[in-house]
Each structure stands twice: as C-alpha cells, then as structure tokens.
Scaffold this active site. Structure first.
Site, PDB file in Angstrom:
ATOM      1  N   CYS A 132       0.843  -1.191   0.000  1.00 54.66           N
ATOM      2  CA  CYS A 132       0.000   0.000   0.000  1.00 54.66           C
ATOM      3  C   CYS A 132       0.886   1.252   0.000  1.00 54.66           C
ATOM      4  O   CYS A 132       1.586   1.500  -0.977  1.00 54.66           O
ATOM      5  CB  CYS A 132      -0.929  -0.095   1.216  1.00 54.66           C
ATOM      6  SG  CYS A 132      -2.131   1.210   1.424  1.00 54.66           S
ATOM      7  N   ASP A 179      -9.394  -3.547  -7.337  1.00 50.11           N
ATOM      8  CA  ASP A 179      -8.876  -2.560  -6.388  1.00 50.11           C
ATOM      9  C   ASP A 179      -9.510  -1.201  -6.686  1.00 50.11           C
ATOM     10  O   ASP A 179      -9.217  -0.591  -7.717  1.00 50.11           O
ATOM     11  CB  ASP A 179      -7.350  -2.486  -6.517  1.00 50.11           C
ATOM     12  CG  ASP A 179      -6.695  -1.711  -5.391  1.00 50.11           C
ATOM     13  OD1 ASP A 179      -7.342  -0.810  -4.835  1.00 50.11           O
ATOM     14  OD2 ASP A 179      -5.519  -2.002  -5.084  1.00 50.11           O
ATOM     15  N   HIS A 212      -7.936  -4.522  -2.830  1.00 49.30           N
ATOM     16  CA  HIS A 212      -6.803  -3.880  -2.171  1.00 49.30           C
ATOM     17  C   HIS A 212      -6.564  -4.495  -0.792  1.00 49.30           C
ATOM     18  O   HIS A 212      -7.491  -4.635  -0.002  1.00 49.30           O
ATOM     19  CB  HIS A 212      -7.091  -2.383  -2.022  1.00 49.30           C
ATOM     20  CG  HIS A 212      -5.898  -1.567  -1.652  1.00 49.30           C
ATOM     21  ND1 HIS A 212      -4.966  -1.151  -2.579  1.00 49.30           N
ATOM     22  CD2 HIS A 212      -5.476  -1.085  -0.463  1.00 49.30           C
ATOM     23  CE1 HIS A 212      -4.035  -0.442  -1.974  1.00 49.30           C
ATOM     24  NE2 HIS A 212      -4.319  -0.389  -0.687  1.00 49.30           N
TER      25      HIS A 212
END
Length: 245
Positions: A132, A179, A212
C-alpha cells in the site's frame, strides 16, 4: 492507501491476532521490528508498512514469513513517531493527514536502516518489500538506490511521471483486479512505460477478483475462493527475492 485523485477508505481487512517472532529495537531516530533469519545468509529485507503503521500485526506476520525463508527482516516506523491512520477515523481529513507522511521522502530513514543492516546484521544483499503506502515507497526507492538487489511493490499507487520506468534493479509489482484504490488503467500505464523503456527485469501481476490489501490483510482461511490467490502472491514475493538476492 487512497487514490490521491479520489480519496476513499482503505479497508483494514482482517487484523491478525499475531504476537510476532521478532523484537523491537531503536535504530538511530527510528523504532523498528526486527526478525533474524534462522539461517545467517547475509541477506536482509526492509518491509515497509501501509497507512496503518509499523505495529500492524499483519505486516509483522509478513516480515516473519519472509524471515523464515532465509532473510533478516526489519519493519521500521517510517512515520517516525507520528500516529498511523485510524481505520475508524474521518476519511475527509485523510488527504491532509497523508501530506505529512510522504512515501517518497524517507531517505533519512532508509540511510539509517541500511547502516544498521550492514553493521549490526552483517547484511551483504538487501531487498525491499512494501504494502500500500509502502508499495509507493518501494517503487520510488527502486528508482533511486542501486544497492537494493530486488524490490516487491504490493498494491502501491502508480504515480504518473516521466520516469516511472527508470528502475535500477529487478522489481515485482503486485496488483488486485478489483482494487477501487488503483484503477486498472493505472496498471496499464505502468505496464506500457516499463515495456517501452525499462532496462532491468520486472514483472507485473494482477490477481483476478482480488481487492486492495488481499496479500497481507486477508487471513489465508477467510475464503476458499481467495486462498489460492493469497498463497500465490505470497509465493511469488518470496520467489522474486530468492531469484535476485
């Protein structure tokens, strides 16, 4: 992470109840979590946190997994004492919060960690893995530091710039098909730039049906349908490090 053009919640997913195999240390001005490899092979990996900080058990779990494959791992506090993002916080202030935690301005911390790994852990080969926020950092660092033998950027936002292809050493990029933070058009842009200009080995993998955070914030047993993708992504991460380190 939230997309800079469209800030949106970054789901913390499954927060693991995990104590960790390593220990916390002080490295100059930074706190860090270190796990020594059971085999001293002179190899180390810097694991870079997501927005939920260096103490997130999931990130430490990943660091310990990497360590079990022959690497000393270190998870530094790249926020340097600033609070990580609270998943129950007000997302309207997230962009302002993020401005004080720039994933591309961590050179002082990287310098201290590299010194520690070389002098205290006797590391001769060093790689980096980031999730991330940390995925953005990995992409940046792999374009700047030739001493990183290998890098793995896991769902890091793709920043559109002329030099996003200018990698110095082999880098694996892992993305999720569904995502909401990183649109597939951004992945396509990165793919195009690397294909046209990159002079080192790289790989881009997009995992079907995943979201994600799937690599480090989903429990392996959370869904029979997801488990093969989680396992494959983690295996790919280790294989990439093994191949180039």
């Amino acid at each position: 992470m939230a997309n800079e053009a469209y800030p949106c919640p970054c789901d913390i997913g499954h927060r693991l109840e995990y104590g960790g195999l390593g220990r916390e240390v002080q490295v100059e001005h930074i706190k860090a979590y270190v796990t020594k490899s059971p085999v001293d092979a002179g190899k180390a990996v810097i694991v870079i946190q997501d927005i939920f900080g260096w103490q997130l058990p999931n990130t430490r779990y990943m660091a310990d997994m990497i360590s079990g494959n022959g690497y000393t791992t270190i998870v530094p506090d790249f926020f340097v004492g600033q609070e990580p993002w609270d998943p129950s916080g007000d997302w309207s202030i997230f962009p302002e919060w993020l401005k004080t935690r720039n994933a591309q301005k961590i050179d002082r911390e990287i310098s201290a960690i590299l010194k520690y790994l070389k002098q205290q852990c006797h590391a001769q080969k060093i790689g980096i893995v980031g999730f991330c926020w940390g995925g953005i950092a990995v992409h940046h660092l792999m374009m700047k530091y030739s001493e990183f033998r290998a890098g793995v950027s896991v769902y890091g936002i793709v920043k559109d710039s002329e030099d996003i292809y200018n990698l110095k050493n082999p880098t694996l990029f892992i993305f999720a098909e569904n995502d909401v933070v990183i649109p597939l058009k951004d992945v396509s842009l990165l793919t195009q730039k690397l294909k046209e200009h990159c002079k080192v080995e790289y790989q881009i993998k997009t995992f079907s049906g995943q979201t994600h955070g799937f690599v480090h914030r989903k429990r392996e047993d959370c869904s029979p349908a997801d488990k093969p993708y989680i396992d494959e992504a983690r295996r790919n991460l280790i294989e990439w490090l093994n191949k180039y380190m």
